[in-house]
Write an enzyme that holds these catalytic residues in place. Structure first.
Site, PDB file in Angstrom:
ATOM      1  N   CYS A  82       0.843  -1.194   0.000  1.00  0.00           N
ATOM      2  CA  CYS A  82       0.000   0.000   0.000  1.00  0.00           C
ATOM      3  C   CYS A  82       0.885   1.253   0.000  1.00  0.00           C
ATOM      4  CB  CYS A  82      -0.985  -0.037   1.157  1.00  0.00           C
ATOM      5  SG  CYS A  82      -2.361   1.138   0.938  1.00  0.00           S
ATOM      6  N   HIS A 194      -3.670  -4.695  -0.415  1.00  0.00           N
ATOM      7  CA  HIS A 194      -3.269  -5.324   0.842  1.00  0.00           C
ATOM      8  C   HIS A 194      -3.362  -6.845   0.696  1.00  0.00           C
ATOM      9  CE1 HIS A 194      -3.018  -1.839   3.576  1.00  0.00           C
ATOM     10  NE2 HIS A 194      -3.958  -1.316   2.810  1.00  0.00           N
ATOM     11  N   GLU A 196      -2.442  -9.019   2.797  1.00  0.00           N
ATOM     12  CA  GLU A 196      -2.787  -9.582   4.101  1.00  0.00           C
ATOM     13  C   GLU A 196      -4.272  -9.473   4.393  1.00  0.00           C
ATOM     14  OE1 GLU A 196      -2.104  -5.228   5.017  1.00  0.00           O
ATOM     15  OE2 GLU A 196      -1.428  -6.721   3.569  1.00  0.00           O
TER      16      GLU A 196
END
Length: 213
Positions: A82, A194, A196
């Site tokens: 990001c 992202h 994750e």
């Protein structure tokens, strides 16, 4: 041998999801701002949440630029996510009372998305670069984005001749305009989304990176 990954802790916000995701795909993970640990790790994960300039200020206060530069000079892997990707470029048009230059690893300026709805928040497909190692097995999946700014113009000239195989692999996405969604460039890789927070597809991408360490 289990890969050792440092998640660079420089005050960028909640990074626990990144730690958990990397642990889930088999890495030994340490969240720290310790420079020696960041230099010694097999991989360095650079998160980023919020304003570009605030992130750069935090990175500088933690000695992050020197750590990243030293790792890359030695061919040691770094993954930015990001705003952790955005700071790898020259700079940003994002408003700030204390403008900061980026790290300049890649040429280009982070600019506001030209879309009717900003921020770009949600799941989007990407156009993975041919031969991408990061996106192996998830080329057609969706990933989770939360951002208002991105790099729309990739201006780095690809190497030719004997060095053509080292050309950066650039992955694109679209929200209003086309923008750079990920880059793989030798030891330096980064994603605007992202991983994750991108479910199984994101975990696979992180696993691909951890396995490469």
């Amino acid at each position: 041998m289990t890969a050792r990954v440092v998640v660079l802790d420089y005050g960028s916000g909640n990074v626990r999801s990144g730690v958990r995701a990397l642990q889930h795909v088999g890495a030994t993970v340490e969240l720290t701002s310790d420079r020696a640990a960041a230099l010694a790790a097999d991989g360095l994960f650079v998160p980023g949440v919020g304003n570009f300039h605030a992130c750069m200020a935090g990175l500088r206060a933690a000695g992050g630029p020197l750590v990243i530069e030293t790792r890359l000079a030695g061919g040691r892997p770094v993954l930015g996510v990001c705003v952790g990707m955005q700071v790898m470029f020259d700079g940003s048009d994002e408003p700030s009372e204390s403008p900061q230059e980026g790290l300049g690893e890649w040429p280009g300026t982070v600019a506001r998305l030209k879309a009717d709805v900003v921020p770009h928040m949600g799941w989007s497909t990407v156009r993975a670069a041919e031969g991408s190692a990061l996106f192996a097995g998830v080329e057609d999946e969706r990933f989770y984005f939360v951002h208002s700014y991105a790099v729309a113009d990739w201006t780095m000239e690809p190497p030719t001749g004997h060095f053509a195989a080292l050309a950066p692999r650039v992955t694109w996405a679209t929200h209003g305009n086309d923008f750079v969604a990920a880059v793989e460039n030798g030891p330096l890789a980064a994603t605007q989304f992202h991983p994750e927070k991108s479910g199984e597809a994101g975990l696979t991408l992180l696993e691909n990176w951890v396995r490469s360490l």
